[in-house]
Write an enzyme that holds these catalytic residues in place. Structure first.
Site, PDB file in Angstrom:
ATOM      1  N   HIS A  50       0.965  -1.442  -0.034  1.00 30.19           N
ATOM      2  CA  HIS A  50       0.352  -0.279   0.311  1.00 30.19           C
ATOM      3  C   HIS A  50       0.805   1.424   0.041  1.00 30.19           C
ATOM      4  O   HIS A  50       0.459   2.356   0.949  1.00 30.19           O
ATOM      5  CB  HIS A  50      -0.762   0.228   1.501  1.00 30.19           C
ATOM      6  CG  HIS A  50      -2.231  -1.008   1.415  1.00 30.19           C
ATOM      7  ND1 HIS A  50      -2.714  -0.961   2.559  1.00 30.19           N
ATOM      8  CD2 HIS A  50      -2.224  -2.030   0.499  1.00 30.19           C
ATOM      9  CE1 HIS A  50      -3.085  -2.424   2.018  1.00 30.19           C
ATOM     10  NE2 HIS A  50      -3.301  -2.601   1.083  1.00 30.19           N
TER      11      HIS A  50
HETATM   12  C1  LIG Z   1      -0.036  -7.991  -3.614  1.00 28.78           C
HETATM   13  C2  LIG Z   1      -1.105  -7.504  -3.555  1.00 28.78           C
HETATM   14  C3  LIG Z   1      -2.035  -7.064  -3.322  1.00 28.78           C
HETATM   15  C4  LIG Z   1      -2.824  -6.111  -2.804  1.00 28.78           C
HETATM   16  N1  LIG Z   1      -4.382  -6.615  -1.748  1.00 28.78           N
HETATM   17  C5  LIG Z   1      -4.964  -5.454  -1.345  1.00 28.78           C
HETATM   18  C6  LIG Z   1      -6.689  -5.409  -0.877  1.00 28.78           C
HETATM   19  O1  LIG Z   1      -7.191  -6.498  -0.844  1.00 28.78           O
HETATM   20  N2  LIG Z   1      -7.570  -4.186  -1.304  1.00 28.78           N
HETATM   21  C7  LIG Z   1      -7.084  -3.099  -1.428  1.00 28.78           C
HETATM   22  O2  LIG Z   1      -7.907  -2.307  -1.457  1.00 28.78           O
HETATM   23  N3  LIG Z   1      -6.246  -2.729  -2.002  1.00 28.78           N
HETATM   24  C8  LIG Z   1      -5.109  -4.425  -2.595  1.00 28.78           C
HETATM   25  N4  LIG Z   1      -3.289  -3.739  -3.065  1.00 28.78           N
HETATM   26  C9  LIG Z   1      -2.906  -2.495  -3.264  1.00 28.78           C
HETATM   27  C10 LIG Z   1      -3.967  -2.133  -4.412  1.00 28.78           C
HETATM   28  O3  LIG Z   1      -4.208  -2.949  -4.875  1.00 28.78           O
HETATM   29  C11 LIG Z   1      -2.743  -0.817  -5.148  1.00 28.78           C
HETATM   30  O4  LIG Z   1      -2.525   0.161  -4.084  1.00 28.78           O
HETATM   31  C12 LIG Z   1      -3.067  -0.218  -6.078  1.00 28.78           C
HETATM   32  O5  LIG Z   1      -4.492  -0.777  -7.050  1.00 28.78           O
HETATM   33  C13 LIG Z   1      -2.726   1.105  -7.083  1.00 28.78           C
HETATM   34  O6  LIG Z   1      -2.739   1.184  -7.451  1.00 28.78           O
HETATM   35  P1  LIG Z   1      -2.072   2.752  -8.592  1.00 28.78           P
HETATM   36  O7  LIG Z   1      -3.345   2.815  -9.770  1.00 28.78           O
HETATM   37  O8  LIG Z   1      -1.223   3.033  -7.660  1.00 28.78           O
HETATM   38  O9  LIG Z   1      -1.177   1.374  -9.235  1.00 28.78           O
HETATM   39  P2  LIG Z   1      -0.719  -0.441  -9.739  1.00 28.78           P
HETATM   40  O10 LIG Z   1      -2.633  -0.624 -10.438  1.00 28.78           O
HETATM   41  O11 LIG Z   1      -0.146  -1.228  -9.640  1.00 28.78           O
HETATM   42  O12 LIG Z   1      -0.673   0.711 -11.929  1.00 28.78           O
HETATM   43  C14 LIG Z   1       0.216   0.395 -12.218  1.00 28.78           C
HETATM   44  C15 LIG Z   1       0.081   0.314 -13.970  1.00 28.78           C
HETATM   45  O13 LIG Z   1       1.555   1.210 -14.660  1.00 28.78           O
HETATM   46  C16 LIG Z   1       2.495   0.317 -14.894  1.00 28.78           C
HETATM   47  N5  LIG Z   1       3.277   0.447 -15.474  1.00 28.78           N
HETATM   48  C17 LIG Z   1       4.790   0.690 -14.094  1.00 28.78           C
HETATM   49  N6  LIG Z   1       5.236   1.606 -14.691  1.00 28.78           N
HETATM   50  C18 LIG Z   1       5.451   1.561 -15.984  1.00 28.78           C
HETATM   51  C19 LIG Z   1       6.110   1.568 -16.995  1.00 28.78           C
HETATM   52  N7  LIG Z   1       7.361   2.130 -17.011  1.00 28.78           N
HETATM   53  N8  LIG Z   1       5.235   1.984 -18.791  1.00 28.78           N
HETATM   54  C20 LIG Z   1       4.480   1.299 -19.122  1.00 28.78           C
HETATM   55  N9  LIG Z   1       3.512   1.217 -17.781  1.00 28.78           N
HETATM   56  C21 LIG Z   1       3.856   1.032 -16.357  1.00 28.78           C
HETATM   57  C22 LIG Z   1       2.245  -1.332 -14.528  1.00 28.78           C
HETATM   58  O14 LIG Z   1       2.232  -2.955 -15.180  1.00 28.78           O
HETATM   59  C23 LIG Z   1       0.550  -1.089 -13.632  1.00 28.78           C
HETATM   60  O15 LIG Z   1      -0.513  -1.903 -14.235  1.00 28.78           O
HETATM   61  C24 LIG Z   1      -2.600  -4.784  -2.620  1.00 28.78           C
HETATM   62  C25 LIG Z   1      -1.638  -4.544  -4.049  1.00 28.78           C
HETATM   63  C26 LIG Z   1      -0.840  -5.516  -4.139  1.00 28.78           C
HETATM   64  C27 LIG Z   1       0.747  -5.514  -5.466  1.00 28.78           C
END
Ligand SMILES: Cc1cc2nc3c(=O)[nH]c(=O)nc-3n(C[C@H](O)[C@H](O)[C@H](O)COP(=O)(O)OP(=O)(O)OC[C@H]3O[C@@H](n4cnc5c(N)ncnc54)[C@H](O)[C@@H]3O)c2cc1C
Length: 535
Positions: A473
């Protein structure tokens, strides 16, 4: 394919999928969504809720970011993130949590006028398709399908009873309640299948002609001309290409990759950029700094009888049975979220609101191995993870080289304040009281992890660092705020470069209470309003 679009959205994760949806609602607006990973449809484990244990070991579907050594054993851990359509929402534990109204009021009190609860509640209501139907506080017909994890397991019902014995309220929907409470988790699962941000926001609009999705394309740098972000430099099939944005580049790469991209592009603090050999373009002293992460404390218990999921998940035969049941009925252990129960409680009665969270599941794990998925114990066990909701300790993320392939220097900064250490000790003592209540006396044989020999404060903190895990997180690495040195302003525009925004977990300066996927999707929905207003 053209390389010019109105908006470039970098990263198809929780935030990126929402924004791709909102920005292409107007057919006149063109959007390129760039994702380093592949399609989520390529890996069948993504849609099976309990497939996630194995998924976390698969480098095709997740990134494994090593941390720097920390804790009494100076161990390294690997921070997992989704690398596929849906990003981390395609590999996460599926617990749906909104955080508390006070979390958003805190953002507003810090000077972020656009992010109070009256701004965020409508965003949550817009995205939710809630199993309990619409109300003043829940959404009814949004794209994000939710379900509840309750399936009548006697063991779990008794854990809820134990919470009631502790003085917590039993609640049917932990998001629609305040105070100390316990109940079955709300989950991003629809009809027994994971319902990721891609399922909710991207796949349903895949045929919009104004949306282009580029898969297997890694963004390496932001192209800046005369103080304006005009596009991105990417790597596809070993070749460098460029894409251009007429309006904005929007970084949705997550709290680790977004600060990395800013720093690789020369936006960051002088010392980090100099050490990495990157020429500074914009002074951003807080880029990558101010990171907060939940340190998850793991408690496990041996059960007196062969209840729970271990026998169904630990052996090949058990897994086959569970999969057969899942395929026939979309039911059983494979259809459950990572944790079936969620509880929120106070470590001290005088606190205004809960400062701790537990999640409980009727299985137990073998000690984690770096880069491997979750492995289940054979003997019957129960797992309870516990963490402080709003840590004050801070870590950082820094590039170590101008090469995009180089590892980041991730300084977890776990439990570095007295407040966080004391709260962690109090949390563990409280969880031990929970599992010693009369509701559970016939179930619990003994504590297997960290083990009863771990008693004094230092032993508890060391155990948390040694055998716990990251909460997945991380936030705060490109945090919003009204001050000149805050990385993004309160409309999430990067200071010092026009045409560049960040919309992902990086922008939160303080932790939302609990799991983050729901808050990030709702924040991206809200950011959609701001971007469209500014267009
Ligand atoms: C194992 C795990 C368990 C979790 N469990 C929960 C849960 O049960 N409940 C909950 O609410 N939250 C949970 N979380 C947290 C939650 O899922 C994340 O905080 C949230 O999805 C983050 O969203 P985001 O849009 O910030 O990033 P992300 O969803 O991580 O998206 C980032 C995206 O950018 C892409 N990317 C990265 N670098 C590049 C680049 N250079 N070029 C192109 N693409 C790139 C990645 O591949 C990814 O698809 C969990 C997270 C993980 C990893």
């Amino acid at each position: 394919m053209t390389n010019r679009f109105d908006y470039l959205v970098v990263g198809a994760g929780s935030a990126g999928c929402v924004l791709a949806n909102r920005l292409t609602a107007d057919p006149e607006t063109s959007v390129l969504l760039v994702e380093a990973g592949d399609s989520d449809r390529n890996n069948p484990l993504i849609s099976i809720p309990r497939g996630f244990g194995e998924l976390l070991g698969d480098p095709e579907s997740v990134w494994h970011y090593p941390t720097r050594p920390f804790g009494p054993n100076q161990q390294i851990e690997y921070w997992v993130r989704g690398k596929t359509l849906g990003g981390s929402s395609s590999v996460n534990g599926m617990v749906y949590n909104r955080g508390e109204p006070d979390d958003y009021e805190t953002l507003r009190a810090l000077g972020n006028d656009e992010w109070g609860w009256e701004d965020m509640l409508p965003a949550f209501r817009s995205i939710e398709a809630h199993p309990f139907g619409p109300s003043a506080t829940r959404g009814g017909d949004g794209p994000l399908h939710l379900s509840t994890a309750g399936r009548g397991e006697r063991l779990l019902e008794d854990v809820v009873e134990a919470g009631v014995e502790m003085g917590w309220r039993r609640v049917p929907d932990h998001n629609d309640a305040e105070g100390e409470r316990i109940g079955f988790a709300m989950a991003t699962i629809r009809d027994g299948r994971r319902w990721s941000a891609a399922d909710a926001f991207l796949h349903p609009i895949a045929d919009r002609p104004n949306l282009t999705v580029a898969l297997g394309v890694r963004v390496d740098r932001i192209l800046v001309d005369d103080g304006r972000a005009i596009g991105v430099e990417v790597r596809r099939d070993g070749k460098t290409e460029e894409f251009f944005a007429a309006r904005e580049v929007i970084l949705c790469a997550g709290a680790l990759a977004t600060p990395k991209l800013l720093q690789l592009s020369g936006i960051g603090d002088r010392a980090t950029l100099d050490a990495a050999g990157v020429r500074q373009m914009v002074d951003g002293p807080k880029v990558g700094a101010g990171m907060r992460e939940h340190r998850v404390f793991t408690l496990q218990y041996r059960l007196t009888e062969d209840a729970g999921y271990n026998r169904l998940l630990a052996t090949a035969e058990g897994r086959q049975q569970s999969m057969a049941r899942y395929e026939a009925q979309r039911d059983g252990p494979m259809a459950a979220p990572s944790f079936d129960l969620v509880g929120f409680f106070k470590t001290r009665p005088e606190l205004k609101r809960p400062d701790a969270q537990i999640q409980v599941a009727p299985f137990s794990m073998l000690p984690p191995q770096p880069g491997r998925g979750i492995e289940i114990e054979r003997d019957p066990g129960l797992l309870c993870i516990a963490y402080m909701l709003r840590p004050t300790s801070k870590g950082a993320v820094r590039i170590t080289s101008s090469e995009p392939e180089a590892d980041l220097d991730i300084e977890p900064g776990y439990l570095t304040t007295d407040h966080d250490r004391q709260t962690t000790v109090d949390i563990v003592r409280c969880v031990r009281r929970l599992f010693a209540t009369s509701a559970l006396e016939n179930w619990i044989e003994h504590e297997t992890a960290p083990g009863v020999e771990v008693q004094n404060s230092q032993e508890i903190i060391d155990a948390g660092l040694r055998t716990g895990s990251a909460g997945y997180h991380a936030i705060g690495t490109a945090a919003m705020g009204p001050e000149d040195d805050d990385v993004v302003d309160t409309r999430l525009r990067v200071r010092g470069v026009s045409g560049l925004r960040v919309v992902d977990a990086s922008v939160l300066p303080t932790m939302v209470s609990g799991n983050l996927n729901g808050p990030i999707m709702a924040m991206a929905w809200r950011a959609g309003d701001l971007i469209l207003d500014d267009a």
